[in-house]
Design an enzyme around this catalytic site. Structure first.
Site, PDB file in Angstrom:
ATOM      1  N   PHE A 119      30.184  30.578  -5.318  1.00 18.98           N
ATOM      2  CA  PHE A 119      30.289  31.804  -6.280  1.00 18.98           C
ATOM      3  C   PHE A 119      30.452  33.048  -5.293  1.00 18.98           C
ATOM      4  CE2 PHE A 119      28.807  32.041 -11.084  1.00 18.98           C
ATOM      5  CZ  PHE A 119      29.565  31.019 -11.301  1.00 18.98           C
ATOM      6  N   ARG A 127      30.277  40.777  -7.210  1.00 24.13           N
ATOM      7  CA  ARG A 127      31.225  41.293  -8.628  1.00 24.13           C
ATOM      8  C   ARG A 127      31.619  42.664  -8.612  1.00 24.13           C
ATOM      9  NH1 ARG A 127      28.190  37.646 -13.204  1.00 24.13           N
ATOM     10  NH2 ARG A 127      29.055  35.724 -12.651  1.00 24.13           N
TER      11      ARG A 127
END
Length: 629
Positions: free
Chosen positions: A141, A301
């Site tokens: 991730f 992100r």
């Protein structure tokens, strides 16, 4: 008026609410969960990618540890998190992942022998060890040094929620669904429950509780384009803010997810990129390595979303009737991988977009996704301002995320904080007695009843739907990924006008029984307050940190802004009152470079005592007996 008595009232029955409920019920306390929808329809069920925990089982996770996970979390937060809480989280996460596995979560497991994985769209071979065969697997991730995101294909939230809901049945947790908390019952010092409206009948009910937990998730619906479900309207945060005593922390910290689909805004998991998917522009050129050579699509992100927005602004976006977008490419992962480990992505694309991700590119762009802010609590999950009030999950500012949370950390937080805060609530219940003051419930009931009567009898011209739409457009236009003082001031001014107008809402329908219009009308003034806390907090924070990016103040300013915003809303005011506190009680990792994202940093002169980790008591280091087994 019906009155219910319970030891613990959990407002919200998603992952955080149910995990806290299980902990209290296991200890023998009467526990009740309220939910707007049936618990298994909570927004937790939409979470796809996985939960971070440093297990180090797979070959790409070898050498991982809670220390590395802690460092990734601190860097991901852009040094905005409470490092004491981040340490609690990183140390506890491996225990909790194994615990929920024991309860029945069907984690994907390591399979010994050769395996083909992908990085940046390119395949590579790895050999999983025989010794780790059958242990919990992990995927990559963004913002992580190791593969540590435990997953069940791309339906992790649903798998864990189903398991926890079954545990609630096992321990006789009372579930009251189709119930919406409208106000907290308190005497100015103690929270003793909530006034709740039945969504079936419209009846108001009182729930007396020794301890009350807010676990209602995020407030993404203050934005027009969001991955959040329609129930994510910030109801729990609104009830806390309306007390005038409980602050909300870091409301300006709003995360946009890189891969919201176009035009639906439904999320496709970061697991797509973690498993080897790539981002392409109009020319089908992979652009992220140009901006982030080391991390590429797997930067945090906030960074990936900014890079995508910048790339589209340069003219490399794909034109569509719904605005510019980019492409997510997972075709090279193959049919088997996509229809097993990314099966929900496959279903979303084929059912809602008319796109087959096995052969087609997926249209994506950054979309509002997560709220780092929420009800400000201490490390035990106890809310500021009222004894007996707690918060957990996305509804809380615990605060392990700071100004940007890593993918997989929030889903893990629901059960990690749920377990940790649940234990603290049990301690509270064991040592606390409360006076259920009838005057407090009467005051809260009358105020809520009067609000409903005023709406029903109001000849006001304002529409709740119109006010909601205007608020959402203001937030999209002026409080987005990139911010500046002029736009933020415009947002503050427009939202102040909207808040004044919200006092003149009129209803078209009946207030009896099931009525979505009155549910919205009751929420809208509070939603505008949440939007205003976000906009004003962003205006006053003259720096760029994590997901809060100011064009006019591009530096991360540790000298002046290494702190957390606290927003209070005093009775009669049209704007929140902002206060500030230190971001962390101490810095186990001193502020520095994140390793991705770039940007100038204005250094802080941090006192030596804040660079030392306090010594723990022997009792703090002792693991409970169940963890030593």
């Amino acid at each position: 008026m019906q009155i219910f008595y319970t030891d613990l009232l959990c407002i919200g029955a998603g992952l955080a609410g149910e995990r806290v409920a299980v902990e209290a019920a296991k200890a023998g306390f009467n526990t009740t969960c309220l939910s707007i929808v049936p618990p298994r329809r909570s927004h937790s069920s939409a979470a796809q990618g996985g939960m971070q925990a440093a297990l180090g089982n797979c070959v790409m996770g070898e050498g991982d540890s809670p220390d590395i996970h802690f460092a990734d979390t601190v860097k991901g937060s852009d040094w905005g998190c409470d490092q004491e809480v981040a340490r609690i989280f990183a140390d506890t996460a491996p225990i909790v992942m194994r615990e929920v596995a024991h309860w029945g979560v069907p984690w994907n497991r390591v399979e010994q022998g050769p395996a083909t994985y992908y990085k940046g769209g390119k395949p590579f071979e790895a050999v999983e060890s025989k010794e780790k065969h059958g242990l919990i697997h992990a995927r990559a991730f963004g913002g992580t040094a190791k593969w540590r995101t435990c997953y069940t294909a791309d339906g992790t939230g649903r798998s864990v929620l189903n398991t926890l809901d079954s545990m609630c049945l096992r321990y006789n947790v009372n579930i009251h669904d189709r119930a919406q908390a409208e106000a907290l019952i308190h005497d100015g010092e103690n929270c003793i429950g909530a006034i709740v409206r039945c969504l079936r009948t419209g009846e108001l009910m009182a729930y007396f509780a020794t301890a009350t937990l807010i676990a209602t998730g995020g407030y993404g619906r203050i934005y027009k384009a969001t991955t959040n479900a329609v129930i994510c309207d910030g109801g729990g945060q609104i009830t806390a803010l309306d007390t005038g005593l409980v602050p909300l922390g870091n409301m300006e910290a709003i995360q946009f997810h890189p891969t919201g689909t176009v035009p639906t805004d439904i999320l496709v998991t970061e697991g797509c990129r973690g498993d080897g998917g790539t981002l392409l522009d109009i020319n089908e050129y992979r652009f992220m390595p140009d901006y982030e050579p080391e991390k590429a699509e797997l930067a945090s992100r906030d960074v990936v979303s900014r890079r995508m927005q910048e790339h589209m602004a340069k003219g490399f976006g794909v034109k569509s009737p719904y605005g510019d977008h980019l492409w997510l490419d997972i075709r090279h992962l193959g049919e088997k991988h996509i229809t097993t480990k990314l099966r929900e992505v496959y279903d979303i694309c084929t059912s809602f977009l008319g796109v087959n991700p096995i052969t087609d590119l997926i249209p994506v762009r950054p979309t509002q996704h997560y709220s780092m802010g929420g009800v400000r609590t201490n490390k035990d999950g106890a809310a500021y301002g009222l004894t007996g009030l707690f918060a957990a999950g996305e509804a809380a500012c615990w605060d392990m995320h700071g100004f940007n949370r890593l993918g997989g950390n929030s889903l893990a937080e629901t059960v990690v904080a749920g377990r940790y805060v649940g234990k603290k609530i049990v301690e509270f219940l064991q040592g606390h007695a409360v006076d259920f003051k009838q005057s407090a419930v009467r005051d809260a009931y009358i105020k809520t009843e009067e609000r409903i009567k005023n709406l029903a009898g109001n000849s006001g011209k304002e529409s709740a739907i119109t006010l909601r739409d205007e608020m959402q457009h203001i937030m999209m236009d002026y409080v987005g990924i990139f911010r500046n003082g002029k736009d933020l001031q415009t947002a503050v001014d427009k939202l102040e006008e909207l808040y004044a107008r919200s006092k003149n809402i009129g209803l078209q329908g009946s207030t009896i029984g099931f009525n979505p219009e009155i549910s919205l009308a009751l929420r809208i003034p509070g939603m505008i307050k949440l939007a205003q806390c976000t906009a004003l907090g962003a205006l006053k924070r003259t720096e760029s940190r994590g997901a809060h990016t100011r064009d006019d103040y591009p530096e991360r300013n540790d000298k002046d802004w290494l702190n957390r915003t606290l927003a209070y809303w005093k009775k009669g005011d049209s704007l929140p009152t902002l206060k500030y506190e230190d971001a962390s009680p101490y810095f186990e990792i001193p502020p520095g470079e994140r390793g991705y994202g770039g940007g100038k940093i204005i250094q802080a002169d941090i006192p030596a005592e804040k660079l030392r980790v306090p010594e723990k008591k022997a009792s703090d280091n002792a693991a409970p007996a169940e963890e030593k087994k």
